[in-house]
Design a protein around this motif. Sequence first.
Motif, PDB file in Angstrom:
ATOM      1  N   SER A 125      -0.820  -0.125  -6.305  1.00 55.43           N
ATOM      2  CA  SER A 125      -0.766  -0.524  -7.717  1.00 55.43           C
ATOM      3  C   SER A 125       0.598  -0.991  -8.194  1.00 55.43           C
ATOM      4  N   ASN A 126       1.606  -1.010  -7.273  1.00 53.81           N
ATOM      5  CA  ASN A 126       2.923  -1.513  -7.655  1.00 53.81           C
ATOM      6  C   ASN A 126       3.634  -0.648  -8.705  1.00 53.81           C
ATOM      7  N   VAL A 127       3.420   0.657  -8.627  1.00 57.88           N
ATOM      8  CA  VAL A 127       4.071   1.558  -9.579  1.00 57.88           C
ATOM      9  C   VAL A 127       4.885   2.586  -8.794  1.00 57.88           C
ATOM     10  N   SER A 128       6.148   2.777  -9.202  1.00 56.81           N
ATOM     11  CA  SER A 128       7.024   3.691  -8.467  1.00 56.81           C
ATOM     12  C   SER A 128       6.659   5.141  -8.749  1.00 56.81           C
ATOM     13  N   LYS A 129       7.297   6.041  -8.021  1.00 62.53           N
ATOM     14  CA  LYS A 129       7.073   7.478  -8.229  1.00 62.53           C
ATOM     15  C   LYS A 129       7.303   7.836  -9.693  1.00 62.53           C
ATOM     16  N   LYS A 130       8.343   7.224 -10.267  1.00 58.04           N
ATOM     17  CA  LYS A 130       8.670   7.535 -11.667  1.00 58.04           C
ATOM     18  C   LYS A 130       7.741   6.850 -12.660  1.00 58.04           C
ATOM     19  N   GLY A 131       6.828   6.002 -12.171  1.00 60.16           N
ATOM     20  CA  GLY A 131       5.872   5.361 -13.070  1.00 60.16           C
ATOM     21  C   GLY A 131       6.290   3.965 -13.527  1.00 60.16           C
ATOM     22  N   ARG A 132       7.451   3.497 -13.036  1.00 55.44           N
ATOM     23  CA  ARG A 132       7.957   2.185 -13.419  1.00 55.44           C
ATOM     24  C   ARG A 132       7.284   1.108 -12.553  1.00 55.44           C
ATOM     25  N   ALA A 133       7.133  -0.110 -13.119  1.00 59.64           N
ATOM     26  CA  ALA A 133       6.561  -1.203 -12.310  1.00 59.64           C
ATOM     27  C   ALA A 133       7.616  -1.649 -11.305  1.00 59.64           C
ATOM     28  N   LEU A 134       7.202  -1.863 -10.062  1.00 56.91           N
ATOM     29  CA  LEU A 134       8.140  -2.316  -9.032  1.00 56.91           C
ATOM     30  C   LEU A 134       8.268  -3.833  -9.103  1.00 56.91           C
ATOM     31  N   PHE A 135       9.461  -4.349  -8.785  1.00 52.56           N
ATOM     32  CA  PHE A 135       9.607  -5.798  -8.732  1.00 52.56           C
ATOM     33  C   PHE A 135       8.707  -6.296  -7.590  1.00 52.56           C
ATOM     34  N   PRO A 136       7.874  -7.318  -7.856  1.00 50.25           N
ATOM     35  CA  PRO A 136       6.785  -7.626  -6.913  1.00 50.25           C
ATOM     36  C   PRO A 136       7.213  -8.320  -5.614  1.00 50.25           C
ATOM     37  N   LEU A 137       7.776  -7.542  -4.690  1.00 49.73           N
ATOM     38  CA  LEU A 137       8.108  -8.117  -3.381  1.00 49.73           C
ATOM     39  C   LEU A 137       7.124  -7.654  -2.321  1.00 49.73           C
ATOM     40  N   MET A 138       6.282  -6.697  -2.642  1.00 48.56           N
ATOM     41  CA  MET A 138       5.380  -6.133  -1.627  1.00 48.56           C
ATOM     42  C   MET A 138       3.940  -6.444  -2.002  1.00 48.56           C
ATOM     43  N   ASP A 139       3.321  -7.334  -1.229  1.00 44.33           N
ATOM     44  CA  ASP A 139       1.943  -7.708  -1.553  1.00 44.33           C
ATOM     45  C   ASP A 139       0.975  -7.037  -0.572  1.00 44.33           C
ATOM     46  N   PHE A 140       0.865  -5.730  -0.690  1.00 41.42           N
ATOM     47  CA  PHE A 140      -0.032  -4.979   0.202  1.00 41.42           C
ATOM     48  C   PHE A 140      -1.139  -4.304  -0.607  1.00 41.42           C
ATOM     49  N   HIS A 141      -1.375  -4.820  -1.814  1.00 44.10           N
ATOM     50  CA  HIS A 141      -2.274  -4.117  -2.739  1.00 44.10           C
ATOM     51  C   HIS A 141      -3.674  -3.919  -2.184  1.00 44.10           C
ATOM     52  N   LEU A 142      -4.121  -4.865  -1.338  1.00 45.23           N
ATOM     53  CA  LEU A 142      -5.500  -4.772  -0.841  1.00 45.23           C
ATOM     54  C   LEU A 142      -5.563  -4.319   0.618  1.00 45.23           C
ATOM     55  N   MET A 143      -4.504  -3.666   1.071  1.00 44.11           N
ATOM     56  CA  MET A 143      -4.543  -3.097   2.422  1.00 44.11           C
ATOM     57  C   MET A 143      -5.576  -1.961   2.440  1.00 44.11           C
ATOM     58  N   SER A 144      -6.217  -1.743   3.592  1.00 42.69           N
ATOM     59  CA  SER A 144      -7.249  -0.697   3.644  1.00 42.69           C
ATOM     60  C   SER A 144      -6.618   0.691   3.482  1.00 42.69           C
ATOM     61  N   ASP A 145      -7.411   1.610   2.998  1.00 37.76           N
ATOM     62  CA  ASP A 145      -6.946   3.000   2.861  1.00 37.76           C
ATOM     63  C   ASP A 145      -6.458   3.534   4.203  1.00 37.76           C
ATOM     64  N   GLN A 146      -7.188   3.181   5.286  1.00 29.36           N
ATOM     65  CA  GLN A 146      -6.842   3.705   6.607  1.00 29.36           C
ATOM     66  C   GLN A 146      -5.453   3.232   7.038  1.00 29.36           C
ATOM     67  N   ASP A 147      -5.180   1.935   6.873  1.00 27.37           N
ATOM     68  CA  ASP A 147      -3.862   1.429   7.273  1.00 27.37           C
ATOM     69  C   ASP A 147      -2.757   2.027   6.402  1.00 27.37           C
ATOM     70  N   MET A 148      -3.019   2.176   5.103  1.00 29.89           N
ATOM     71  CA  MET A 148      -2.011   2.823   4.247  1.00 29.89           C
ATOM     72  C   MET A 148      -1.765   4.251   4.713  1.00 29.89           C
ATOM     73  N   HIS A 149      -2.858   4.918   5.028  1.00 24.96           N
ATOM     74  CA  HIS A 149      -2.759   6.295   5.521  1.00 24.96           C
ATOM     75  C   HIS A 149      -1.848   6.354   6.746  1.00 24.96           C
ATOM     76  N   ASP A 150      -2.100   5.453   7.705  1.00 22.91           N
ATOM     77  CA  ASP A 150      -1.362   5.495   8.972  1.00 22.91           C
ATOM     78  C   ASP A 150       0.122   5.165   8.762  1.00 22.91           C
ATOM     79  N   ILE A 151       0.385   4.212   7.878  1.00 22.38           N
ATOM     80  CA  ILE A 151       1.788   3.852   7.593  1.00 22.38           C
ATOM     81  C   ILE A 151       2.521   5.058   6.995  1.00 22.38           C
ATOM     82  N   ILE A 152       1.873   5.731   6.055  1.00 25.75           N
ATOM     83  CA  ILE A 152       2.517   6.888   5.414  1.00 25.75           C
ATOM     84  C   ILE A 152       2.675   8.025   6.427  1.00 25.75           C
TER      85      ILE A 152
END
Length: 324
Positions: A125-152
């Motif tokens: 969702s492009n929101v930081s831990k603190k709740g601020r909007a991140l400057f849009p350099l990362m376009d991974f919004h539609l990555m699958s849950d599984q791949d996000m899981h594995d990256i984390i």
Amino acid sequence: MKAFLKWGLYVVSALLLLIAVLLIYIQNAWKRTFDVPLDETFQVVLTPEAIENGRYLVYGPAHCAYCHTAKELWPVLDAGEYVPLSGGYYWDFEIGRITSPNLTPHERTGIGSFSDAELKRALRSNVSKKGRALFPLMDFHLMSDQDMHDIIAYLRSQPPIENEVPDNSFNLLGKAIMSFGIGPVDWGMHAPRYRPSELDVIEYGGYLANNVTACMACHTMRDLKDGSYIGERYAGGFPMVSSTPGMVYVTPNLTPDPETGIMHGWTEDAFVARFLAGRVYPDSPMPWAAYARMKEEDLRAIYAYLQTLAPVRNDTGPIYTEAK
Ligand code: HEC
Ligand code: HEC
């Protein structure tokens, strides 16, 4: 005449007051926070398979490593090493300096205090831990849950590195854009919950190109101020700074247009060979060496997908040229 002057004065004062109010608003609003819910059910499990796939994505297709390590470490990454993601890469944009955070699990200077759900929300969702909007350099919004899981999972499995990274420093224009132009990305129910099967080559290639490798993010014309997409997808033309002052890269058109598509006439094998060869321009912003770490089948899937795009006639001119 007098009445005219009097009214003129009123108008000017009103305008000045309006500008003052706007400036005061911007001084605070640029760091406004958004109430985007966390997926509290999301919990990362550190299995060897998850960590392995996460590592592949971080240093290969999703190239997190290329943005979340200091600039000086690019040659080491290019040489195939697994440099820790301790942050500190910075970009000097028209709107100020943006610095990438430390993604190692260090408690104070890294992501040690972040929850799994907070990390997922940053990517989804492009929101930081603190709740601020991140400057849009990362376009991974539609990555699958599984791949996000594995990256984390991979990030969590790494040793913590203490590296205090400076905050972003936006100028007035940057603060205005952050106040009005940049917010969370809300995909709601449209986010894919799975990655397409690798057997479904074109769909899988599209998933990689659009949501994992970010080919689309650079090879589409975007508004330089807020990052929004303003050109035909994959038709190129997006200018990117070079480290040589006054020079820019212009991304080529990747659609299969016979006249203006850069890949016109490339066979699948030629495409793979080009990717395995890596960088030609020494400071090209394209993370060539990350893609050179990709599985050959993944590169072939991207090729197959790009061939299915509608051809767009867009002559993007020279790749490396003087800035306008
Ligand atoms: C093109 C460069 C780029 C790539 C690629 C990239 N990042 Fe980032 N990332 C950034 C920048 C810059 C920021 C800080 C933006 C800001 O402060 O507004 C950031 C912020 C973050 C944050 C937010 C931290 C917080 O404060 O909440 C997380 C988490 C993150 N990145 C993880 C990743 C992961 C995981 C990947 C790979 C899947 C990745 N990034 C790929 C540039 C990048
Ligand atoms: C960070 C921005 C960025 C990303 C991400 C990116 N590119 Fe590029 N690409 C560029 C730039 C800039 C150039 C021109 C400079 C160069 O050739 O290195 C380029 C050049 C190319 C070329 C022409 C190479 C040649 O030899 O003429 C192809 C093909 C290409 N990109 C395909 C892709 C594909 C496929 C992806 C995703 C897997 C991708 N790019 C991701 C920025 C990017």
